[in-house]
Design a protein around this motif. Structure first.
Motif, short mmCIF file in Angstrom:
data_model
loop_
_atom_site.label_atom_id
_atom_site.label_comp_id
_atom_site.label_asym_id
_atom_site.label_seq_id
_atom_site.Cartn_x
_atom_site.Cartn_y
_atom_site.Cartn_z
N ARG A 1 14.25 19.42 -10.74
CA ARG A 1 13.26 19.50 -9.67
C ARG A 1 13.73 18.69 -8.47
NH1 ARG A 1 8.00 20.12 -10.47
NH2 ARG A 1 8.07 20.50 -8.21
N PRO A 2 13.29 19.04 -7.27
CA PRO A 2 13.68 18.28 -6.07
C PRO A 2 12.96 16.94 -6.01
CG PRO A 2 12.08 19.98 -5.51
CD PRO A 2 12.46 20.22 -6.94
N ALA A 3 13.47 16.07 -5.15
CA ALA A 3 12.82 14.78 -4.93
C ALA A 3 11.45 14.98 -4.29
CB ALA A 3 13.69 13.91 -4.02
N PHE A 4 10.56 14.01 -4.48
CA PHE A 4 9.26 14.07 -3.82
C PHE A 4 9.45 13.99 -2.31
CE2 PHE A 4 8.11 12.42 -8.05
CZ PHE A 4 7.09 13.31 -8.38
N SER A 5 8.74 14.82 -1.59
CA SER A 5 8.89 14.90 -0.15
C SER A 5 8.10 13.80 0.56
CB SER A 5 8.39 16.27 0.34
OG SER A 5 6.98 16.35 0.18
N ALA B 1 0.82 -1.22 0.00
CA ALA B 1 0.00 0.00 0.00
C ALA B 1 0.85 1.26 0.00
CB ALA B 1 -0.93 0.00 1.21
N ARG B 2 2.15 1.11 -0.25
CA ARG B 2 3.06 2.25 -0.17
C ARG B 2 3.13 3.03 -1.48
NH1 ARG B 2 8.61 -0.49 1.52
NH2 ARG B 2 7.98 -1.84 -0.22
N ALA B 3 3.48 4.30 -1.35
CA ALA B 3 3.95 5.09 -2.49
C ALA B 3 5.47 5.12 -2.38
CB ALA B 3 3.38 6.50 -2.46
N MET C 1 7.66 8.83 -8.55
CA MET C 1 7.00 8.23 -7.39
C MET C 1 5.80 7.44 -7.91
SD MET C 1 5.74 9.85 -3.74
CE MET C 1 4.83 11.22 -4.45
N SER C 2 5.64 6.21 -7.41
CA SER C 2 4.64 5.31 -7.97
C SER C 2 3.81 4.62 -6.89
CB SER C 2 5.32 4.21 -8.82
OG SER C 2 6.08 4.77 -9.87
N ILE C 3 2.59 4.27 -7.27
CA ILE C 3 1.75 3.36 -6.51
C ILE C 3 1.32 2.24 -7.45
CG2 ILE C 3 0.89 4.95 -4.75
CD1 ILE C 3 -1.54 5.48 -6.46
N GLY D 1 4.00 9.48 -10.83
CA GLY D 1 4.22 10.90 -11.07
C GLY D 1 5.68 11.15 -11.37
N HIS D 2 5.97 12.03 -12.33
CA HIS D 2 7.35 12.32 -12.74
C HIS D 2 7.61 13.82 -12.66
CE1 HIS D 2 8.10 8.29 -14.55
NE2 HIS D 2 6.79 8.31 -14.70
N ARG D 3 8.86 14.14 -12.27
CA ARG D 3 9.33 15.52 -12.30
C ARG D 3 10.53 15.60 -13.23
NH1 ARG D 3 9.09 17.18 -5.86
NH2 ARG D 3 6.84 17.64 -5.81
#
Length: 297
Positions: A163-167, A109-111, A142-144, A157-159
């Motif tokens: 861009r900084p890493a997803f927080s 269930a993680r992102a 970042m994926s689910i 989601g892609h940056r």
């Protein structure tokens, strides 16, 4: 706003147990109120995920275990030859780490973020980064991953580079959104199946029938006699009887009731194609990149 959507918004909480912000609740309500089928669902998710985690690009993919078919859709247009090259490179390198394999058991269930597993230096040296993501100016991901029946759904989601890493807060927000994505996905399956006409169901159940035989079978399913069908189609009764005999031979039954039951009930059928293919004339591709996938986890 529907009462159900209001209740969903009121109950929206983060995995940490804190009441979530109004923006997340708003995106959850918008997703449910859009009531998408499987063809419409990617666009609904693109908008919500992009806003929730501040991603420039959102990617959606489905894998159908029984057929081995997949589709991949992105929130932005890209050059088809570049996509083909990137997909081939991804297939070559996806087993290099569980993060790239989109295994539902690994993700749970993680992102998950690429930064959870690789330092900046390690990531930039990865073949999958050099051949798939960086040539498209994509850096952060970042994926689910969700499983529903015979399907695996992946949403990422892609940056772009720079861009900084997803927080952690964005990760928690996507995890809070995930159960609502899965519920909407299940509902989209139901809506897609419910929208099938009797003729669609017969076409899926019995792809070996000719167009004329399908037409005759549809009239049988609606309760018409051979005489009625002959009049409707403006053919002789013997022609109709020949079609009926051929239909019974191909579907392995002598009963008109069997045809009616199949035409007026909801699948699954043993030879059902992936449901996303039902959006355009039952067998259409829907315009997404699709094909036969390497085995997924």
């Amino acid at each position: 706003m529907s009462d159900d959507a209001m209740r969903v918004a009121d109950r929206a909480i983060t995995p940490k147990g804190k009441m979530d912000d109004a923006e997340l609740a708003q995106e959850i309500v918008a997703l449910y109120e859009s009531e998408p089928d499987l063809v419409q669902l990617p666009a609904a998710l693109f908008a919500g995920v992009g806003r929730l985690i501040d991603a420039e690009v959102v990617a959606y993919s489905e894998f159908h275990s029984s057929s081995g078919e997949f589709r991949a859709v992105m929130s932005v247009e890209d050059e088809s030859s570049r996509r083909t090259t990137a997909m081939a490179a991804f297939a070559r390198h996806m087993r290099s780490h569980p993060f790239w394999s989109f295994d539902p058991e690994f993700f749970g269930a993680r992102a998950l973020r690429e930064s959870d597993f690789f330092s900046d230096e390690e990531y930039l040296a990865l073949p999958i980064a050099r051949e798939v993501f960086l040539p498209s100016n994509a850096r952060r991901v970042m994926s689910i991953v969700m499983r529903h029946e015979d399907y695996v759904l992946t949403l990422s989601g892609h940056r772009v580079i720079g861009r900084p890493a997803f927080s952690d807060a964005e990760r928690d927000r996507l995890e809070a959104y995930r159960p609502h994505v899965l519920r909407s996905y299940r509902q989209a399956h139901e809506r897609t199946l419910a929208a099938l006409t009797p003729a669609d169901r017969l076409r899926i159940a019995f792809p070996e029938l000719t167009p004329r035989q399908l037409e005759v079978a549809s009239w049988i399913a609606s309760g018409k006699s051979n005489e009625d069908i002959a009049t409707i189609l403006e053919v002789g009764i013997d022609t109709v009887k020949a079609h009926v005999k051929a239909i019974h031979t191909k579907i392995g039954t002598n009963g008109r009731l069997t045809i009616a039951v199949i035409a007026h009930t909801i699948p699954p059928f043993a030879r059902m194609p992936p449901l996303w293919r039902l959006g355009e004339n039952v067998w259409g591709s829907g315009g997404a990149s699709a094909g036969r996938a390497p085995r997924r986890g």
